[in-house]
Design a protein around this motif. Sequence first.
Motif, PDB file in Angstrom:
ATOM      1  N   ARG A 106      44.771  43.595  28.954  1.00 44.25           N
ATOM      2  CA  ARG A 106      43.884  43.960  30.172  1.00 44.25           C
ATOM      3  C   ARG A 106      44.717  43.908  31.429  1.00 44.25           C
ATOM      4  NH1 ARG A 106      38.595  44.854  29.332  1.00 44.25           N
ATOM      5  NH2 ARG A 106      38.227  45.158  27.072  1.00 44.25           N
ATOM      6  N   TYR A 107      44.154  44.262  32.439  1.00 42.12           N
ATOM      7  CA  TYR A 107      44.550  44.300  33.630  1.00 42.12           C
ATOM      8  C   TYR A 107      44.845  42.781  34.094  1.00 42.12           C
ATOM      9  CZ  TYR A 107      44.047  49.374  34.397  1.00 42.12           C
ATOM     10  OH  TYR A 107      44.081  50.622  34.091  1.00 42.12           O
ATOM     11  N   LYS A 108      45.834  42.321  34.860  1.00 43.67           N
ATOM     12  CA  LYS A 108      45.971  41.173  35.195  1.00 43.67           C
ATOM     13  C   LYS A 108      45.640  40.815  36.795  1.00 43.67           C
ATOM     14  CE  LYS A 108      49.228  39.518  31.672  1.00 43.67           C
ATOM     15  NZ  LYS A 108      50.148  40.578  31.620  1.00 43.67           N
ATOM     16  N   ARG A 109      46.273  41.792  37.438  1.00 39.32           N
ATOM     17  CA  ARG A 109      46.190  41.686  38.854  1.00 39.32           C
ATOM     18  C   ARG A 109      45.871  43.003  39.537  1.00 39.32           C
ATOM     19  NH1 ARG A 109      49.384  37.033  40.359  1.00 39.32           N
ATOM     20  NH2 ARG A 109      50.397  37.867  42.428  1.00 39.32           N
ATOM     21  N   VAL A 110      44.903  43.191  40.146  1.00 39.00           N
ATOM     22  CA  VAL A 110      43.984  44.358  40.816  1.00 39.00           C
ATOM     23  C   VAL A 110      44.250  44.487  42.364  1.00 39.00           C
ATOM     24  CG1 VAL A 110      42.082  45.602  40.930  1.00 39.00           C
ATOM     25  CG2 VAL A 110      42.571  44.769  38.733  1.00 39.00           C
ATOM     26  N   LEU A 111      44.736  45.252  42.799  1.00 39.75           N
ATOM     27  CA  LEU A 111      44.901  45.550  44.196  1.00 39.75           C
ATOM     28  C   LEU A 111      44.152  46.589  44.888  1.00 39.75           C
ATOM     29  CD1 LEU A 111      46.400  44.903  46.837  1.00 39.75           C
ATOM     30  CD2 LEU A 111      47.898  46.423  46.444  1.00 39.75           C
TER      31      LEU A 111
END
Lengths: 150, 150
Positions: free
Chosen positions: B3-8
């Motif tokens: 899954r995504y770990k860090r979303v900007l």
Amino acid sequence: MERYKRVLLAVDLTEECRRVALRAKNIAQDSSAELHIVHVIEPLSLAYGGDIPMDLSSVQDQIHEQAKSHLAEFAKSIDVPADRQHLVFGRPESEIHRIADEDEMDLVVVGSHGRHGLALLLGSTANGVLHGATTDVLAVRVGPDFSPDD
Amino acid sequence: MERYKRVLLAVDLTEECRRVALRAKNIAQDSSAELHIVHVIEPLSLAYGGDIPMDLSSVQDQIHEQAKSHLAEFAKSIDVPADRQHLVFGRPESEIHRIADEDEMDLVVVGSHGRHGLALLLGSTANGVLHGATTDVLAVRVGPDFSPDD
């Protein structure tokens, strides 16, 4: 804000689209959305700029049959039932927009290449889909210069 | 697939970015990812094409202070802590890419206008972010021609 209800995954049926498909599937599952899948066959007439010679017409039939079976196989691998598989002829961007509009999708998921290799060619599909879309668009990074472990 | 770990989340701090923020927040929550937020101030020198007159320099300070407070307020409304708020000067696409690279984001979420009104201007940021991104990019549809009930 409501979650996505209908997610349209656009695939070119290459090996790379598996990564795109998994992203689409995760988001659809998390949102309890229907996942649809579309593959667009670009008609040979677009490449040949007009009428298709007789012998190419049968080639086109073969392409259609092959794409149909590949799409069904791919869709099965991510649990997308037959009535959510869309196989169409045309220009990718236009057909993806048309299906997104007609079937009231709220998210389109496409693969996007970076700036290298096939980027200019394939990146333009993602750009084309983004441009003029009436839905959200998720561009999933794929391509030979991309390492999934990055 | 992970899954995504860090979303900007990239915001222009207009009223419209609330919709974009909520999409980003949903995805970050579903993926148990860190949500970061960036606002890029375009330096006046880019608009003036060179040195900034003395009186504009203080205007720039004011813009910075105002943006900082707006960003903090907005970030608070979506529970993004101070150490995940990024306020930077520069060209939006370049700065968004830089932060995405440096802080190892795997998804960038931006607003995308359609083809009407400010579309050509603002749509190009989404296009610019998409182009050359090393992350996935989610373009969330916003704009005066968009009805959230569509």
